[in-house]
Enzyme design. Sequence first.
Site, PDB file in Angstrom:
ATOM      1  CG  ASP A 199      37.750   4.906  -3.066  1.00  0.00           C
ATOM      2  OD1 ASP A 199      37.133   3.684  -3.284  1.00  0.00           O
ATOM      3  OD2 ASP A 199      38.167   5.746  -3.805  1.00  0.00           O
ATOM      4  CE  LYS A 225      31.274   3.607  -7.736  1.00  0.00           C
ATOM      5  NZ  LYS A 225      31.194   4.396  -9.155  1.00  0.00           N
TER       6      LYS A 225
HETATM    7  N1  PMP Z   1      36.093   6.158  -4.945  1.00  0.00           N
HETATM    8  C1  PMP Z   1      36.010   5.417  -6.416  1.00  0.00           C
HETATM    9  C2  PMP Z   1      37.296   4.986  -6.929  1.00  0.00           C
HETATM   10  C3  PMP Z   1      35.091   5.824  -7.848  1.00  0.00           C
HETATM   11  O1  PMP Z   1      35.055   5.029  -8.895  1.00  0.00           O
HETATM   12  C4  PMP Z   1      34.068   6.049  -6.947  1.00  0.00           C
HETATM   13  C5  PMP Z   1      32.573   6.285  -7.964  1.00  0.00           C
HETATM   14  N2  PMP Z   1      33.338   6.974  -9.124  1.00  0.00           N
HETATM   15  C6  PMP Z   1      33.741   6.856  -5.604  1.00  0.00           C
HETATM   16  C7  PMP Z   1      35.402   6.996  -4.361  1.00  0.00           C
HETATM   17  C8  PMP Z   1      32.263   7.685  -5.084  1.00  0.00           C
HETATM   18  O2  PMP Z   1      31.488   6.508  -5.411  1.00  0.00           O
HETATM   19  P1  PMP Z   1      29.829   7.269  -4.527  1.00  0.00           P
HETATM   20  O3  PMP Z   1      29.449   7.730  -5.531  1.00  0.00           O
HETATM   21  O4  PMP Z   1      28.949   5.704  -4.725  1.00  0.00           O
HETATM   22  O5  PMP Z   1      29.944   7.402  -3.189  1.00  0.00           O
END
Ligand code: PMP
Length: 404
Positions: A199, A225
Amino acid sequence: MYDVNKIREDFPILGRLVYDRPLVYLDNGATTQKPSCVVETIAHEYFSCNANVHRGVHYLSQKATELHEASREVVRLFINAKSTNEIIFTSGTTGSINLVATTFGQEFLEEGDEIIVSTMEHHSNIVPWQLLEMSKGVKVKVIPITEQGELDFEAFENLISNRTKLVSVAHISNVLGTVNPIKRIIDRAHQEDIPVLIDGAQAAPHTPIDVQELNADFYVFSAHKVYGPTGVGVLYGKEEWLDKLPPYQGGGEMIQHVSFSGTTFNELPFKFEAGTPNFVGTTGMAKALEYVQSLGLENIAQHEDELLSYATKRLNEIDGLRIYGEAKDKSGVISFLVNDIHPFDLGTLLDRLGIAVRTGHHCAQPLMEYYGIEGTVRASFALYNTKEEVDSLVDGLNKVLKMF
Ligand code: PMP
């Protein structure tokens, strides 16, 4: 020479006021602000060549398709994948993990099989696997962490069994900032022929990624992000794995031929891209990745490391402040609490000073449970943050703390 003040000019929102005070945006772990070039690229596509991709013979459709597919190549280069067949466009990190969990679960998992995740995972890398616990009777095993917020590697090795079918861990923790030793994890898992999903939601904006060097089987991240638009992201998968997985959702684009007597599916990467893709989003994402590369990920990482060291030092000067996450290898995220003050109270009062931080469990409730807390205040840095903004955070906190 990294000129942060010049770079800030690329982000118009950073110049705005909040409650008549200059905005200090330290919630980059949740989402990053967008440079003008990304917003302009998106507007330009809507204004100049908006048309649905892939099936159109007309000029605009071909132009939009070219942009969409050129974006796949930009992503491929960004993570150094072997082929664009390995780049699947998704709605984001969560969409990518759910895709793998569902299809991998369908094809490869049986009752009693095991998936390994870690204590510091985001809910997006926990719940999709728990859904498989419910539907398939698989077991989710959890790598413990140390008090400093580092993965316990020996414990990880001990969790591996002949029923382990996949390891899924964060590259960088969104709460602790810990940079996990993912290469070591991948190599160890591969010794037992276990594939690994990384991830990379918090890594893509902060560190160069080379999926071939890492030898990751799956690597996922979100555009928003990395200074790109919302609603679009990436699933990288080794072609040999993606070939073996069944389609995820059914619909347009993922088919070769549809008949009531039997439907056949498209080749990679389209097999996993049902329906009209977010083709303007992919163009915006590509622009964002190019923007980041033009600054240089090494330069960004160095700038953010300096901010992290400075912020850690300054925050530690505050009486009663405790930082959660003190890994040796750490990225620009600081989670903290002060005495027993509720994080929402701190966050709300900081907000009144124009300082945007995130408060709460950060979608990592098991991690909060481990530390025995409800939540933290989190300041997370981006390529445009400055030491002056860290000073504003510390001054703001000192002001707020006087009220308690
Ligand atoms: N994994 C991690 C480590 C994250 O920081 C985030 C977002 N805070 C996510 C998954 C989920 O990302 P998204 O909401 O863009 O799908």
